[in-house]
Design an enzyme around this catalytic site. Structure first.
Site, PDB file in Angstrom:
ATOM      1  N   TYR A  89      24.515  43.248  33.342  1.00  0.00           N
ATOM      2  CA  TYR A  89      25.171  43.679  32.102  1.00  0.00           C
ATOM      3  C   TYR A  89      24.456  43.236  30.826  1.00  0.00           C
ATOM      4  CZ  TYR A  89      28.937  44.790  35.358  1.00  0.00           C
ATOM      5  OH  TYR A  89      29.659  45.332  36.376  1.00  0.00           O
ATOM      6  N   ASN A 101      34.741  52.279  27.664  1.00  0.00           N
ATOM      7  CA  ASN A 101      34.223  51.752  28.924  1.00  0.00           C
ATOM      8  C   ASN A 101      35.440  51.188  29.657  1.00  0.00           C
ATOM      9  OD1 ASN A 101      33.199  50.431  31.088  1.00  0.00           O
ATOM     10  ND2 ASN A 101      31.540  49.413  29.980  1.00  0.00           N
ATOM     11  N   ASP A 106      45.833  60.251  32.881  1.00  0.00           N
ATOM     12  CA  ASP A 106      46.994  60.986  32.358  1.00  0.00           C
ATOM     13  C   ASP A 106      47.184  60.730  30.870  1.00  0.00           C
ATOM     14  OD1 ASP A 106      47.512  62.112  34.811  1.00  0.00           O
ATOM     15  OD2 ASP A 106      49.097  60.698  35.353  1.00  0.00           O
ATOM     16  N   HIS A 155      29.233  53.427  30.583  1.00  0.00           N
ATOM     17  CA  HIS A 155      29.045  52.322  31.531  1.00  0.00           C
ATOM     18  C   HIS A 155      27.729  51.640  31.212  1.00  0.00           C
ATOM     19  CE1 HIS A 155      32.501  53.517  33.780  1.00  0.00           C
ATOM     20  NE2 HIS A 155      32.054  54.759  33.762  1.00  0.00           N
ATOM     21  N   ILE A 156      27.771  50.341  31.171  1.00  0.00           N
ATOM     22  CA  ILE A 156      26.560  49.570  30.865  1.00  0.00           C
ATOM     23  C   ILE A 156      25.566  49.694  32.016  1.00  0.00           C
ATOM     24  CG2 ILE A 156      25.694  47.235  30.407  1.00  0.00           C
ATOM     25  CD1 ILE A 156      28.609  46.657  29.309  1.00  0.00           C
TER      26      ILE A 156
HETATM   27  O1  CA2 Z   1      28.771  49.291  34.070  1.00  0.00           O
HETATM   28  C1  CA2 Z   1      29.869  49.226  33.498  1.00  0.00           C
HETATM   29  O2  CA2 Z   1      29.974  49.179  32.278  1.00  0.00           O
HETATM   30  C2  CA2 Z   1      31.149  49.119  34.323  1.00  0.00           C
HETATM   31  O3  CA2 Z   1      32.155  49.876  33.679  1.00  0.00           O
HETATM   32  C3  CA2 Z   1      31.517  47.651  34.353  1.00  0.00           C
HETATM   33  C4  CA2 Z   1      32.724  47.341  35.239  1.00  0.00           C
HETATM   34  C5  CA2 Z   1      32.550  47.956  36.624  1.00  0.00           C
HETATM   35  O4  CA2 Z   1      33.739  47.770  37.377  1.00  0.00           O
HETATM   36  C6  CA2 Z   1      32.220  49.431  36.561  1.00  0.00           C
HETATM   37  O5  CA2 Z   1      32.004  49.909  37.878  1.00  0.00           O
HETATM   38  C7  CA2 Z   1      30.976  49.673  35.734  1.00  0.00           C
HETATM   39  C8  CA2 Z   1      32.884  45.823  35.401  1.00  0.00           C
HETATM   40  C9  CA2 Z   1      32.957  45.083  34.117  1.00  0.00           C
HETATM   41  C10 CA2 Z   1      32.637  43.633  34.400  1.00  0.00           C
HETATM   42  O6  CA2 Z   1      32.015  43.113  33.274  1.00  0.00           O
HETATM   43  C11 CA2 Z   1      31.375  41.917  33.391  1.00  0.00           C
HETATM   44  C12 CA2 Z   1      30.511  41.592  32.388  1.00  0.00           C
HETATM   45  C13 CA2 Z   1      29.803  40.417  32.460  1.00  0.00           C
HETATM   46  C14 CA2 Z   1      29.998  39.554  33.521  1.00  0.00           C
HETATM   47  C15 CA2 Z   1      30.867  39.874  34.524  1.00  0.00           C
HETATM   48  C16 CA2 Z   1      31.573  41.060  34.459  1.00  0.00           C
END
Ligand code: CA2
Length: 149
Positions: free
Chosen positions: A23, A75, A88, A101-102
């Site tokens: 991330y 996001n 919805d 999504h990052i």
């Molecule tokens: O890639 C993305 O932005 C996601 O939306 C991030 C979600 C994940 O469930 C999606 O599949 C993809 C998870 C967010 C978790 O964010 C963190 C950031 C830093 C450290 C740990 C978790």
């Protein structure tokens, strides 16, 4: 000038503190500050919220309609893959949105390949890091500009 809402879902408050290989190292505060700056340059007002709770996300989407929000950059985090309630709500208010999504969700586990939102989004940005939020804001500006012409 339009009101644009930036929503981040579960665990995105951890940005910049864990899993930098997935991330990146920017914090959510860094991302939101950059979006507020860019929004100002583009002439829009930007409101940013993050929540770990599905019901709060749904509430913000519902309220956005009453508050005259014209575009949402979202996001949804893991709610992307699970939340019919969020779908919805977005369908209910009918506000155009871009899904960000990052990470590249399509290069990750199969359960991340399905989104309950993509088919009703204006578009999706995935895998470009936190830059994706700024790209989404620029795309929102273009989208709104088209509508106002
Ligand atoms: O890639 C993305 O932005 C996601 O939306 C991030 C979600 C994940 O469930 C999606 O599949 C993809 C998870 C967010 C978790 O964010 C963190 C950031 C830093 C450290 C740990 C978790």
């Amino acid at each position: 000038m339009a009101k644009i809402l930036v929503l981040n879902g579960p665990n995105l408050n951890l940005l910049g503190t864990r899993e930098p290989e997935v991330y990146g190292s920017a914090t959510l505060a860094d991302v939101e500050a950059a979006l507020a700056r860019l929004g100002g340059e583009l002439g829009h007002s930007i409101a940013c919220f993050q929540t770990n709770a599905e019901h709060a996300m749904v509430d913000w989407v519902q309220q956005a309609k009453n508050e005259g929000v014209e575009f949402v950059v979202i996001n949804p985090g893991s709610l992307t893959h699970t939340s019919i309630a969020l779908r919805d709500a977005l369908l209910g208010v009918g506000i155009p949105f871009i899904e960000v999504h990052i990470s590249n969700v399509f290069a990750r586990e199969p359960f991340r390949h399905h989104s309950f939102l993509t088919d009703i989004a204006v578009g999706i940005i995935s895998g470009l890091g936190v830059q994706g939020y700024e790209l989404a804001l620029r795309a929102a500006d273009r989208h709104l500009g088209k509508r106002h012409k």
